[in-house]
Design an enzyme around this catalytic site. Structure first.
Site, PDB file in Angstrom:
ATOM      1  N   ASN A   7       0.861  -1.187   0.000  1.00 35.72           N
ATOM      2  CA  ASN A   7       0.000   0.000   0.000  1.00 35.72           C
ATOM      3  C   ASN A   7       0.902   1.244   0.000  1.00 35.72           C
ATOM      4  OD1 ASN A   7      -1.449   2.278   1.070  1.00 35.72           O
ATOM      5  ND2 ASN A   7      -3.094   0.894   1.618  1.00 35.72           N
ATOM      6  N   HIS A  10       0.836   6.162   1.992  1.00 39.11           N
ATOM      7  CA  HIS A  10       1.624   7.053   2.849  1.00 39.11           C
ATOM      8  C   HIS A  10       2.638   7.872   2.056  1.00 39.11           C
ATOM      9  CE1 HIS A  10      -0.344   5.523   6.237  1.00 39.11           C
ATOM     10  NE2 HIS A  10       0.673   5.266   7.033  1.00 39.11           N
TER      11      HIS A  10
END
Ligand code: PXP
Length: 239
Positions: A7, A10
């Site tokens: 993922n 961020h």
């Protein structure tokens, strides 16, 4: 073999802090794939706080493994998904004020609307996964929608502080995996997974893909900091 879905939200969060162009989640995704990630996950939030439409469009062209788009089941997001065609969509609940996705979908309560969304996405050739808590009734409802996968919300396991509650959470997850497999759904997992709690979870077996962001990006900052500082010191000293 189980896979890592990296993922990269961020990275976009850091970029948005300055409103500029770096660091670019597209570059992070490519580096992640070179290092062995077998999927790239992004959450295009309604408020566009981190991942932007531009990221989705470019990643759609550049991801070589599998693009997994996390999104709320809204009309706007369904249109976006059908236009960009990620390999997989993971439907998640979304609240504006939350720092991150707080709980799993309430599939029981929203059975009809989620079923409609699943059908529309699958009609566009997209594999659909539902982000749910390890709760048997929710998984049975998830199966009724016709979704291909569940992603088990591992937040309660990740937050369990003592051995006994960790074991209890692992047991709940194990039961959830078995139930989903019994009804022929694929099983992914994610949220709060890190370099410590992944081992016992992975040892359960039955999970195809782990979607992990925060702990990997946190480690990347710290393991990369030494090199980054040295590079800057060098430039200042030898200018
Ligand atoms: N899976 C889902 C559905 C999520 O919403 C998130 C958080 O964006 C993750 C996985 C990744 O969680 P973490 O950043 O804690 O690894």
């Amino acid at each position: 073999m189980a896979k890592l879905g990296l993922n990269v939200d961020h990275v976009a969060t850091v970029r948005q802090a300055r409103g500029g162009i770096e660091p670019d989640p597209v570059t992070a995704a490519a580096m992640g794939e070179l290092a062995g990630a077998e999927g790239i996950t992004i959450h295009l939030r309604e408020d566009r706080r981190h991942i932007q439409d531009r990221d989705l469009e470019i990643l759609r062209q550049t991801v070589k493994t599998k693009l997994n788009l996390e999104m709320a089941a809204t009309q706007e997001m369904v249109r976006t998904a059908l236009k960009t065609k990620p390999e997989q969509v993971t439907l998640v609940p979304e609240k504006r004020q939350e720092l991150t996705t707080e709980g799993g979908l309430d599939v029981i309560l929203n059975l009809k609307s989620i079923t409609d969304t699943v059908k529309r996405l699958q009609g566009g050739g997209i594999v659909v996964s539902l982000f749910v808590d390890p709760n048997q009734e929710q998984i049975k409802a998830a199966n009724k929608t016709g979704a291909d996968y569940i992603e088990i919300h591992t937040g309660s396991y990740a937050e369990a502080r003592d051995w006994k509650s960790q074991q209890q959470e692992l047991e709940n997850i194990d039961t959830a995996i078995k139930l989903a497999r019994k009804v022929n759904m694929g099983v992914n997992a994610g949220h709060g997974l890190n370099y410590f709690n992944i081992k016992a979870l992975a040892a359960l077996g039955g999970i195809e893909e782990y979607n992990i962001g925060h702990s990997i990006m946190a480690r990347a900052i710290l393991v990369g900091l030494d090199r980054a500082v040295r590079d800057m010191v060098e430039l200042i000293k030898y200018a």
